[in-house]
Scaffold this active site. Sequence first.
Site, PDB file in Angstrom:
ATOM      1  N   ARG A 147       0.642  -1.308   0.011  1.00 43.29           N
ATOM      2  CA  ARG A 147      -0.086  -0.066  -0.014  1.00 43.29           C
ATOM      3  C   ARG A 147       0.712   1.240   0.067  1.00 43.29           C
ATOM      4  O   ARG A 147       0.349   2.270  -0.414  1.00 43.29           O
ATOM      5  CB  ARG A 147      -0.898   0.194   1.251  1.00 43.29           C
ATOM      6  CG  ARG A 147      -1.982  -1.031   1.000  1.00 43.29           C
ATOM      7  CD  ARG A 147      -3.166  -0.563  -0.088  1.00 43.29           C
ATOM      8  NE  ARG A 147      -3.947  -1.742  -0.369  1.00 43.29           N
ATOM      9  CZ  ARG A 147      -5.232  -1.486   0.345  1.00 43.29           C
ATOM     10  NH1 ARG A 147      -5.389  -0.651   1.211  1.00 43.29           N
ATOM     11  NH2 ARG A 147      -6.179  -2.721   0.279  1.00 43.29           N
ATOM     12  N   HIS A 153       8.304 -12.505 -20.899  1.00 43.07           N
ATOM     13  CA  HIS A 153       7.721 -13.541 -20.950  1.00 43.07           C
ATOM     14  C   HIS A 153       7.059 -13.833 -22.148  1.00 43.07           C
ATOM     15  O   HIS A 153       6.482 -13.128 -22.789  1.00 43.07           O
ATOM     16  CB  HIS A 153       6.337 -13.680 -19.887  1.00 43.07           C
ATOM     17  CG  HIS A 153       6.873 -13.620 -18.378  1.00 43.07           C
ATOM     18  ND1 HIS A 153       7.535 -12.381 -17.814  1.00 43.07           N
ATOM     19  CD2 HIS A 153       6.626 -14.461 -17.321  1.00 43.07           C
ATOM     20  CE1 HIS A 153       7.531 -12.917 -16.653  1.00 43.07           C
ATOM     21  NE2 HIS A 153       7.067 -13.789 -16.341  1.00 43.07           N
ATOM     22  N   GLU A 159       4.711 -19.309 -21.985  1.00 47.29           N
ATOM     23  CA  GLU A 159       4.436 -20.108 -20.758  1.00 47.29           C
ATOM     24  C   GLU A 159       3.204 -20.758 -20.933  1.00 47.29           C
ATOM     25  O   GLU A 159       2.904 -22.003 -20.385  1.00 47.29           O
ATOM     26  CB  GLU A 159       4.360 -18.926 -19.512  1.00 47.29           C
ATOM     27  CG  GLU A 159       4.059 -19.456 -18.231  1.00 47.29           C
ATOM     28  CD  GLU A 159       4.172 -18.581 -17.116  1.00 47.29           C
ATOM     29  OE1 GLU A 159       3.907 -17.372 -17.562  1.00 47.29           O
ATOM     30  OE2 GLU A 159       4.334 -18.851 -16.000  1.00 47.29           O
TER      31      GLU A 159
END
Length: 341
Positions: free
Chosen positions: A73, A199, A202
Site C-alpha cells: 500500500r 515472458h 508459458e
Amino acid sequence: MTDLTSFIAGLPKAELHVHHVGSASPRIVAELAARHEGRSPVPADPAALADYFAFSDFAHFIEVYLTVVDLIRDDEDVRMLTYEVARELARQQVRYAELTITPYSSVKRGIAAKAFCEAIEDARRGAAADFGIELRWCFDIPGEAGLAAAEETLRVALDEKPEGLISFGLGGPEIGVPRPQFKPYFDQARAAGLHSAPHAGETTGPDTIWSALHDLGAERIGHGISAIRDDKLVAYLAEHRIPLEISPTSNVRTRAVASIEEHPLPLFAEAGVPFSINSDDPPMFGTTLEEEYAVAARLLDLDVRGVAGLATASVEQSFLSPAGKKALIAEIDTYTAHNLA
Ligand SMILES: O=c1[nH]cnc2c1ncn2[C@@H]1O[C@H](CO)[C@@H](O)[C@H]1O
C-alpha cells in the site's frame, strides 16, 4: 565427496527470473495482511496461506497474485518487501539477482512512481551493504492491463531511471494478450539502453515466442517452454543462443506443465538451447531457488560439476557487466574446486 544438497546450498548463484511481489515470504505476507486486517482475502496465517497458494490454473494464479499486490500500500511496504526478498535470496548464496518488478501495479494503487523507485533503490543499496547481494531491476508490463500499463511502465522507466534498472519485460497472462501491440514500448526501452526479456510461451504456443523475438527484440525469454513444440524455433534458440529463463516448479504449479516428469527441460538441454534455472514466485509455488537447482539436477541427471554449470550459465546469460560476470564465475569455480578436492 560432498552431497548435492549441501553443494547447492553453498554454491554462489545468480537468479534471472524471480518476481518482486511473488517472492514475498509467508512472514512478509502475514505482516502486510495483518496491517490490512479484514480488508484482504489473503490469510495472515502461514498454514492457511499455503492452502491459499493452491492454483487451479494460470488465470487463478494471476488472480491470487494480484490480491497479494493489493497488500503493498505504500513505499514503506515496498522498501521492506524488497529488502526482505534480498535477505532470502542472499541466504541461498544468491550473489546477483534480476528482480522482475511491476511499477504500474503499485502506481495504480496510489504509490507515487518517485517514492516507489526511491524505496526499491534504498533496499538495493541496503541489501548490497548488509547481505552482499547485487540486485538489478526488470520493469515488466502486466499484460492483462494492456497499453495503459505499457505507457506507464515505460514512463516510469525513462523518467525515474532508477540506478538498478537494466531490463524491460512483459508478464501476466498471455492468452488474449498478443505481444505485437507492445512493440513501440519495447523499441523505446531498448533505444534507452534497456535489455528486452519478456515472458512468452508459458501458457500459449510457439508463435508467442516468435513474436517476442521479432516484435519485442527479446534477448532472453521468460519461460518459453512451448518452444519445444516447434523444431525450427528450438533450432533458432540454440543457434542464436537465446536463453530460456526456466522455472520448473512454477510451470507445474500454474498447470502450464502437467507434471515435473513431463517438463521439457531435458529436451532443451539435449537440443543445446541455453537456459537458466529460476524460482519465479518461490513462496507461492512452495519452492526456493535451491530446490529448483535440485529439481534440475534430478531432471538432467547432473553431478556436482553439472550443478555448478547451472550457476555459471545463469551468470553468463545475465545482464551483468563482463567484469561482474568474470568475478562471479571465478567465485563459482573456486567453490566447486574446493568441494571436489
Ligand atoms: O509466472 C508468471 N508469469 C507471468 N506473470 C507473472 C508470473 N509470476 C508473476 N507474474 C506477475 O503477474 C503480474 C500480473 O499482473 C505481473 O506483475 C507479473 O510480473
